[in-house]
Design an enzyme around this catalytic site. Sequence first.
Site, PDB file in Angstrom:
ATOM      1  N   LEU A  10      -0.025 -12.834  -7.748  1.00 34.38           N
ATOM      2  CA  LEU A  10       1.072 -12.793  -8.717  1.00 34.38           C
ATOM      3  C   LEU A  10       1.800 -11.477  -8.534  1.00 34.38           C
ATOM      4  O   LEU A  10       1.197 -10.485  -8.131  1.00 34.38           O
ATOM      5  CB  LEU A  10       0.528 -12.834 -10.144  1.00 34.38           C
ATOM      6  CG  LEU A  10      -0.216 -14.095 -10.578  1.00 34.38           C
ATOM      7  CD1 LEU A  10      -0.793 -13.897 -11.983  1.00 34.38           C
ATOM      8  CD2 LEU A  10       0.737 -15.288 -10.578  1.00 34.38           C
ATOM      9  N   ALA A 192       5.475  -4.583  -9.452  1.00 29.66           N
ATOM     10  CA  ALA A 192       5.654  -5.376  -8.233  1.00 29.66           C
ATOM     11  C   ALA A 192       5.081  -4.635  -7.018  1.00 29.66           C
ATOM     12  O   ALA A 192       4.959  -3.403  -7.034  1.00 29.66           O
ATOM     13  CB  ALA A 192       7.147  -5.651  -8.031  1.00 29.66           C
ATOM     14  N   ASN A 193       4.745  -5.372  -6.015  1.00 28.72           N
ATOM     15  CA  ASN A 193       4.294  -4.823  -4.714  1.00 28.72           C
ATOM     16  C   ASN A 193       3.060  -3.930  -4.817  1.00 28.72           C
ATOM     17  O   ASN A 193       2.885  -3.028  -4.012  1.00 28.72           O
ATOM     18  CB  ASN A 193       5.429  -4.032  -4.030  1.00 28.72           C
ATOM     19  CG  ASN A 193       6.678  -4.865  -3.895  1.00 28.72           C
ATOM     20  OD1 ASN A 193       6.579  -6.041  -3.517  1.00 28.72           O
ATOM     21  ND2 ASN A 193       7.824  -4.305  -4.230  1.00 28.72           N
ATOM     22  N   ARG A 194       2.233  -4.183  -5.815  1.00 30.99           N
ATOM     23  CA  ARG A 194       0.997  -3.392  -6.006  1.00 30.99           C
ATOM     24  C   ARG A 194       1.283  -1.919  -6.279  1.00 30.99           C
ATOM     25  O   ARG A 194       0.426  -1.061  -6.109  1.00 30.99           O
ATOM     26  CB  ARG A 194       0.059  -3.523  -4.796  1.00 30.99           C
ATOM     27  CG  ARG A 194      -0.912  -4.688  -4.845  1.00 30.99           C
ATOM     28  CD  ARG A 194      -0.282  -5.948  -5.276  1.00 30.99           C
ATOM     29  NE  ARG A 194      -1.267  -6.969  -5.641  1.00 30.99           N
ATOM     30  CZ  ARG A 194      -0.973  -8.055  -6.341  1.00 30.99           C
ATOM     31  NH1 ARG A 194       0.256  -8.280  -6.782  1.00 30.99           N
ATOM     32  NH2 ARG A 194      -1.900  -8.925  -6.630  1.00 30.99           N
ATOM     33  N   MET A 195       2.520  -1.617  -6.722  1.00 32.60           N
ATOM     34  CA  MET A 195       2.903  -0.234  -7.046  1.00 32.60           C
ATOM     35  C   MET A 195       2.694  -0.012  -8.538  1.00 32.60           C
ATOM     36  O   MET A 195       3.608   0.386  -9.267  1.00 32.60           O
ATOM     37  CB  MET A 195       4.368   0.000  -6.656  1.00 32.60           C
ATOM     38  CG  MET A 195       4.614  -0.090  -5.166  1.00 32.60           C
ATOM     39  SD  MET A 195       4.051   1.397  -4.345  1.00 32.60           S
ATOM     40  CE  MET A 195       5.392   2.489  -4.823  1.00 32.60           C
TER      41      MET A 195
END
Length: 221
Positions: A10, A192-195
């Site tokens: 997700l 988002a983007n594992r940030m």
Amino acid sequence: MSMDFTDQRLSYEKGQLDQQSVPASPFELLNAWMNEAIGAQVSEPYAMSLATCGADSKPSVRIVLLREITDTGIVFYTNYESAKGQDIAENPNAEALFFWHQLERQIRISGSIDKIDANKSAAYFQKRPHDSQVGAWVSQPQSGEVANRTVMEQTFAQLQADYPTDSPVPTPEFWGGYEITVNEIEFWQGRANRMHDRIIYSLDKSGSDGMANWTTKRLLP
Ligand SMILES: Cc1cc2nc3c(=O)[nH]c(=O)nc-3n(C[C@H](O)[C@H](O)[C@H](O)COP(=O)(O)O)c2cc1C
């Protein structure tokens, strides 16, 4: 049979957390996030995972219900002779964790645990529904082995007969509250983007006024 979840992912995009704008006290943020979770109708937002580790160095984790946020910590209730109670007697360090999927938030709280005042435990016990009070007596020692469900139900029925609905159930000595006095709290907001945003508060009592001072750091996700 094996299962593979490596294609499941997700993107977390519901919020953000900025070190510059968080409040000075983590309790203010904890209360605010808890209120938002309640407002978002998270199911049982006060259910938290509680990790303990006894003298055997084997960690154990289970859910308990947060019952109070104080000025110094968080309170839950349990059986003092349970497996977790044994762990805590051997090692007071513990960690609690909330995960609220709807808000893409995790809160991680670590500190040391102490029993709360017995009068406060008794006051809460007496507020509980009558049959929950009876249930606390059945589950003694909590985490001990029981031969089967029938044994539990017979004990429950016997105690209901001993303590009819209109008669008070005594507060068990083996049951009560614990407070985790907080040393560190980490607030995690999925991005988002594992940030992801991770802000951790650490207690620094060295303030010249003797008051609790908190420092914050941003952690890599
Ligand atoms: C949603 C939920 C809430 C729970 N709340 C409590 C609680 O507040 N206190 C408690 O002792 N156990 C609670 N339990 C049961 C514990 O997870 C656990 O099974 C029990 O305390 C025994 O744990 P132990 O053997 O590690 O001591 C809850 C379980 C669930 C799933």
